[in-house]
Design an enzyme around this catalytic site. Structure first.
Site, PDB file in Angstrom:
ATOM      1  CG  ASP A 148      -2.084   0.929   1.093  1.00  0.00           C
ATOM      2  OD1 ASP A 148      -2.129   1.683   0.110  1.00  0.00           O
ATOM      3  OD2 ASP A 148      -2.955   0.918   1.978  1.00  0.00           O
ATOM      4  CB  VAL A 149       3.335   2.576  -2.183  1.00  0.00           C
ATOM      5  CG1 VAL A 149       4.289   1.722  -1.380  1.00  0.00           C
ATOM      6  CG2 VAL A 149       2.989   1.885  -3.488  1.00  0.00           C
ATOM      7  CE  LYS A 150      -4.149   4.790   0.321  1.00  0.00           C
ATOM      8  NZ  LYS A 150      -3.534   3.818   1.265  1.00  0.00           N
ATOM      9  NE  ARG A 151       5.728   5.031  -3.786  1.00  0.00           N
ATOM     10  CZ  ARG A 151       6.119   5.446  -2.595  1.00  0.00           C
ATOM     11  NH1 ARG A 151       5.522   6.477  -2.023  1.00  0.00           N
ATOM     12  NH2 ARG A 151       7.111   4.850  -1.965  1.00  0.00           N
TER      13      ARG A 151
ATOM     14  CB  THR B 268      -2.475   0.998  -3.521  1.00  0.00           C
ATOM     15  OG1 THR B 268      -1.464   1.553  -2.664  1.00  0.00           O
ATOM     16  CG2 THR B 268      -3.098  -0.222  -2.845  1.00  0.00           C
TER      17      THR B 268
END
Length: 281
Positions: free
Chosen positions: A98-101, A128
């Site tokens: 879960d890094v939401k790059r 993510t």
């Protein structure tokens, strides 16, 4: 010449069929470390991560480490995250980092290489991504994921209360932004007929009827659905049908605090996940 990498969607579906649909978020909050009797240090993170992975590895379809809780400890914390991802691979457990790059061009490509390129220190099975610089900005990640059998989860309908300001808004073509993201996920990640796609969506289990009323169910019927919001945020088994209806079978039920709070006893952690597997089978 090596064989082509197996598609992430196929591997994920197999994991769900074998181990159930629970995803455990390995999120070492400072308060959780304290509750476990651990110091809020890289050494504490490492002990926390080892116990959590060992306890749930045979019971979950994937783990979902939240990168921020490791990154806040600097390079030593990132090293712990890399060790956790490597240990999960060795155990045959899928990892959704879960890094939401979200970025454009060569920067997006660099983020993708950091986590989707086989052999990279931060390699995960999926990550993510935030698509709010435009769905085309994700193309470098899509290409790398497709080439190497990796997966992506695009933020579509998140569980935070401010999400609808952007996600429900209409584009120039009068299409909700979230539905446009879902359409892109389907086109980018759809696999063989009847298979799960390798580009999924993040859809909160607390979004009410928005997943269906905005048309995401029709726009991305093959996409796996990573669903936060269960447990501490109030969603439960009833929301599987209420929110996702006919696509409930594609839902990955994400739990973090509701599992980790029963630690550090590995037996209790394992029993908690087994209980959730039954509830969400």
């Amino acid at each position: 010449m090596s064989a082509p990498a197996r598609a992430f969607g196929a591997r994920l579906r197999e994991a769900v069929e074998t181990r159930g649909r629970i995803v455990v978020g390995i999120d070492p909050h400072a308060s959780l470390l304290q509750d476990w009797g651990l110091e809020d240090t890289p050494e504490g993170l490492a002990a926390f991560s080892r116990v959590a992975l060992d306890a749930v590895a045979e019971e979950v379809c994937a783990i979902k480490p939240q990168s921020a809780f490791f990154e806040r400890h600097g390079s030593a914390g990132v090293a712990v995250l890399e060790e956790l991802l490597e240990a999960a691979r060795a155990r045959g457990v899928l990892s959704i980092l879960d890094v939401k790059r979200g970025d454009i061009g060569s920067t997006m490509a660099a983020y993708a290489e950091a986590h989707l390129l086989p052999g990279a220190p931060g390699e995960a099975d999926a990550i993510t991504l935030s698509p709010y610089l435009g769905t085309g900005s994700l193309d470098p990640a899509v290409r790398l994921a497709t080439e190497h059998g990796k997966g992506l989860f695009l933020l579509a309908l998140t569980s935070n209360p401010d999400g609808p300001q952007v996600q429900h808004a209409l584009t120039g073509g009068h299409t909700p932004v979230a539905r446009e993201i879902a359409r892109h996920a389907e086109e980018s990640g759809s696999g063989e007929p009847g298979e799960w796609g390798s580009v999924g969506l993040v859809v909160g289990a607390t979004v009410g009827d928005a997943y269906r009323s905005l048309g995401l169910d029709r726009a991305a019927p093959s996409a796996p659905l990573l669903a936060p919001g269960f447990g501490a945020q109030g969603a439960g088994p009833a929301q599987m049908r209420e929110v996702f209806d006919d696509n409930a079978g594609h839902v990955l039920v994400s739990w973090s605090r509701g599992v980790l709070s029963v630690g550090p006893d590995p037996a209790r952690l394992k029993a908690r996940v087994q209980e959730l597997r039954e509830q969400y089978s």
